[in-house]
Design a protein around this motif. Structure first.
Motif, PDB file in Angstrom:
ATOM      1  N   TYR A  48     -78.845 -37.979 -53.302  1.00  0.00           N
ATOM      2  CA  TYR A  48     -77.783 -37.072 -52.848  1.00  0.00           C
ATOM      3  C   TYR A  48     -78.386 -35.793 -52.270  1.00  0.00           C
ATOM      4  CZ  TYR A  48     -74.003 -33.804 -52.574  1.00  0.00           C
ATOM      5  OH  TYR A  48     -73.129 -32.865 -52.096  1.00  0.00           O
ATOM      6  N   VAL A  81     -72.525 -43.257 -62.915  1.00  0.00           N
ATOM      7  CA  VAL A  81     -72.303 -41.810 -62.801  1.00  0.00           C
ATOM      8  C   VAL A  81     -71.164 -41.371 -63.708  1.00  0.00           C
ATOM      9  CG1 VAL A  81     -73.211 -41.672 -60.443  1.00  0.00           C
ATOM     10  CG2 VAL A  81     -70.777 -42.154 -60.804  1.00  0.00           C
ATOM     11  N   ALA A  85     -69.574 -37.635 -60.627  1.00  0.00           N
ATOM     12  CA  ALA A  85     -70.505 -38.431 -59.829  1.00  0.00           C
ATOM     13  C   ALA A  85     -71.946 -37.995 -60.029  1.00  0.00           C
ATOM     14  CB  ALA A  85     -70.133 -38.408 -58.345  1.00  0.00           C
ATOM     15  N   THR A 148     -68.081 -44.316 -63.883  1.00  0.00           N
ATOM     16  CA  THR A 148     -67.981 -45.245 -62.762  1.00  0.00           C
ATOM     17  C   THR A 148     -69.272 -46.031 -62.603  1.00  0.00           C
ATOM     18  OG1 THR A 148     -66.594 -43.627 -61.597  1.00  0.00           O
ATOM     19  CG2 THR A 148     -67.414 -45.483 -60.302  1.00  0.00           C
ATOM     20  N   ALA A 150     -70.781 -47.275 -59.765  1.00  0.00           N
ATOM     21  CA  ALA A 150     -70.520 -46.988 -58.360  1.00  0.00           C
ATOM     22  C   ALA A 150     -71.508 -47.666 -57.434  1.00  0.00           C
ATOM     23  CB  ALA A 150     -70.557 -45.474 -58.131  1.00  0.00           C
ATOM     24  N   ASP A 154     -70.510 -44.406 -52.299  1.00  0.00           N
ATOM     25  CA  ASP A 154     -69.341 -43.896 -53.013  1.00  0.00           C
ATOM     26  C   ASP A 154     -69.705 -42.712 -53.901  1.00  0.00           C
ATOM     27  OD1 ASP A 154     -67.882 -45.898 -51.780  1.00  0.00           O
ATOM     28  OD2 ASP A 154     -68.169 -47.297 -53.429  1.00  0.00           O
ATOM     29  N   VAL A 155     -70.948 -42.694 -54.401  1.00  0.00           N
ATOM     30  CA  VAL A 155     -71.421 -41.515 -55.132  1.00  0.00           C
ATOM     31  C   VAL A 155     -71.441 -40.309 -54.202  1.00  0.00           C
ATOM     32  CG1 VAL A 155     -73.403 -40.498 -56.328  1.00  0.00           C
ATOM     33  CG2 VAL A 155     -72.780 -42.886 -56.755  1.00  0.00           C
ATOM     34  N   GLN A 158     -67.853 -39.162 -53.337  1.00  0.00           N
ATOM     35  CA  GLN A 158     -67.223 -38.399 -54.416  1.00  0.00           C
ATOM     36  C   GLN A 158     -67.810 -36.997 -54.514  1.00  0.00           C
ATOM     37  OE1 GLN A 158     -66.983 -40.391 -58.209  1.00  0.00           O
ATOM     38  NE2 GLN A 158     -66.016 -38.645 -59.210  1.00  0.00           N
ATOM     39  N   ARG A 159     -69.122 -36.868 -54.340  1.00  0.00           N
ATOM     40  CA  ARG A 159     -69.734 -35.548 -54.377  1.00  0.00           C
ATOM     41  C   ARG A 159     -69.249 -34.694 -53.193  1.00  0.00           C
ATOM     42  NH1 ARG A 159     -74.687 -36.060 -57.635  1.00  0.00           N
ATOM     43  NH2 ARG A 159     -75.371 -33.996 -56.944  1.00  0.00           N
ATOM     44  N   ARG A 164     -62.780 -40.262 -56.334  1.00  0.00           N
ATOM     45  CA  ARG A 164     -63.416 -41.457 -56.902  1.00  0.00           C
ATOM     46  C   ARG A 164     -62.762 -42.682 -56.282  1.00  0.00           C
ATOM     47  NH1 ARG A 164     -61.941 -44.736 -61.575  1.00  0.00           N
ATOM     48  NH2 ARG A 164     -63.788 -45.727 -62.517  1.00  0.00           N
TER      49      ARG A 164
END
Length: 476
Positions: A48, A81, A85, A148, A150, A154-155, A158-159, A164
């Motif tokens: 991320y 997560v 997330a 989740t 995940a 998708d992580v 969400q961040r 979610r």
């Protein structure tokens, strides 16, 4: 400007496109993998952080704020997560092999085939079904701590947005009811995961979307769409949308996929049916586990550099002086066009006279044969587009055309990010000229003599694969 973000397995990229699909800027940074004893993991916060870093640099270089952003990224694996997330443990990569034994149990018990008949997805050790079940058996505290189970993109979504959610492309492997476009509860139950179903994120169809939060690298309020994941995004970015047409991604994995309007749950359990943004259209995907990673291994082992590949292919003739390679280098075996966790790479025909060029050419030929095997199984009948890191070698592209015995066209640059933007534009009803966005950058025709040579070579390759599968099945 439009931004596409592609969180790949080894490189994270962000690309800016103008209205006509021309690339105006690209930022990229590598991300690492930790490999140990068949286990392959990544730090989700590092991934991320790399996304945020490239997005910040890209946005700072643009003359105006972006109109929208589209996300894509690597699929499969297991990214556990919490509510925000944030990772509760390192992410498990799609390349991971820890669930090999569990999947063997499922194969023997008929669980793997049952899931395929329900969802059209053949499970392999690095997909969420076996990984979740492995965690439930051996590391339940990680599942207890997670909100989740995940997928990578998708992580990030969400961040970026606080939402979610996931989409139908990622959940196609292996929990999607392809016709209802929702979770196939029978598949979840067959995997023994009903009591963990709350870890599965809600499916949004069409794609999940929302405004970006402050502090993400994007200007606050930028419309963001999450998905589809990289295989599907690349097909969109390459303009592969009509039945029979195919895409070959020559990347870390060798991803082969063909568009189809038919959901076939009765054939050999291999590969996947990936739901697309268009109901009633699927990508029949046969993503072999290893693509350029096989060449990387050979180059590293022989002390050669990637810049030398084109010259080396010229230094060894078709057939590599009798050296042949079965390119099954992944620790977790193979997943397409057959599932065999025990599959391993093989070099044959090597002697003291074998050169490093022969080893490189044999590896490149082996990967190309594997691509043909997958594309044949996926039902390719139309045009074929190619993309990925392997397209940087024109000599290898010509070899692919010869081995495949058909013309290939290279897709325009940053195909995954390009597809993520096209999907986001459709989601937000922003009209773009998809024909201009997906125009080919080059075409390669097969040489008739070499194609005839490789036609015979492909038959021998299939014989070697069949013999190897018998050995693997016996545990040899």
């Amino acid at each position: 400007m439009f931004i596409g973000i592609d969180a790949g397995t080894s490189v994270v990229k962000a690309a800016a496109f103008d209205e006509d699909g021309r690339i105006r800027a690209v930022e990229a940074t590598p991300v690492g993998l930790e490999m140990r004893d068949g286990r392959v993991e990544q730090d989700a916060d590092t991934v991320y952080g790399a996304v945020e870093q490239v997005v910040r640099r890209l946005v700072a270089s643009l003359p105006a704020p972006p109109r929208l952003a589209g996300l894509t990224g690597q699929g499969d694996g297991l990214w556990l997560v919490d509510d925000a997330a944030r990772p509760v443990r390192p992410a498990v990569s799609w390349m991971d092999g820890r669930a090999t034994g569990l999947l063997a149990e499922w194969t023997a018990a008929g669980v793997a085939e049952e899931v395929y008949r329900r969802t059209g997805a053949a499970m392999f050790p690095g997909c969420p079904g076996p990984l979740l079940a492995w965690m439930d058996r051996y590391e339940p505290e990680s599942l207890d701590a997670a909100a989740t189970a995940a997928y990578c993109k998708d992580v990030i979504f969400q961040r970026f947005t606080g939402i979610r959610a996931t989409d139908v492309s990622d959940t196609s492997m292996p929990f999607l009811d392809q016709r209802a476009r929702d979770y196939e509860r029978g598949a979840v139950e067959a995997c023994g995961l009903t009591h963990r179903a709350g870890l599965l994120a809600p499916i949004e169809d069409p794609l999940p979307a929302g405004p970006s939060l402050p502090g993400t690298g994007l200007p606050a309020g930028t419309p963001v769409a999450g998905g589809p994941f990289d295989l599907s995004a690349c097909a969109l970015g390459a303009g592969v949308t009509e039945p029979g047409d195919g895409l070959l991604i020559i990347g870390t994995t060798l991803a082969c996929q063909v568009v189809t309007g038919r959901l076939d749950l009765d054939g050999e359990p291999a590969g996947f049916h990936l739901a697309t943004t268009r109901p009633g259209r699927w990508l029949r995907a046969m993503p072999a586990m290893v693509g350029t990673a096989a060449l990387d291994w050979t180059l590293k082992t022989t002390g050669l550099r990637h810049e030398a590949v084109s010259g080396l292919l010229g230094d060894s003739p078709p057939g590599a002086h009798g050296v042949a390679v079965l390119p099954y280098f992944a620790p977790s075996g193979e997943r397409a066009p057959f599932v065999e966790p025990g599959a391993r790479a093989e070099f044959t025909g090597v002697s003291l006279e074998t050169t490093r060029a022969d080893l490189v050419r044999a590896t490149c030929e082996g990967v190309a044969y594997a691509a043909r095997h997958c594309l044949d199984a996926a039902g390719l009948t139309g045009e074929l587009a190619v993309c990925g890191g392997g397209t940087r070698s024109e000599a290898w592209l010509r070899l692919f055309a010869d081995v495949l015995g058909r013309p290939v066209r290279t897709a325009s640059g940053e195909v995954g990010a390009r597809g993520a933007v096209l999907a986001a534009a459709e989601r937000f009803e922003v009209p773009l000229d998809t024909e201009a966005w997906t125009a080919a950058s080059a075409h390669y025709e097969p040489d008739p003599d070499r194609a005839a040579f490789y036609e015979e070579g492909y038959a021998r390759y299939l014989d070697r694969v069949a013999a190897a599968r018998e050995r693997w099945g016996r545990g040899a």
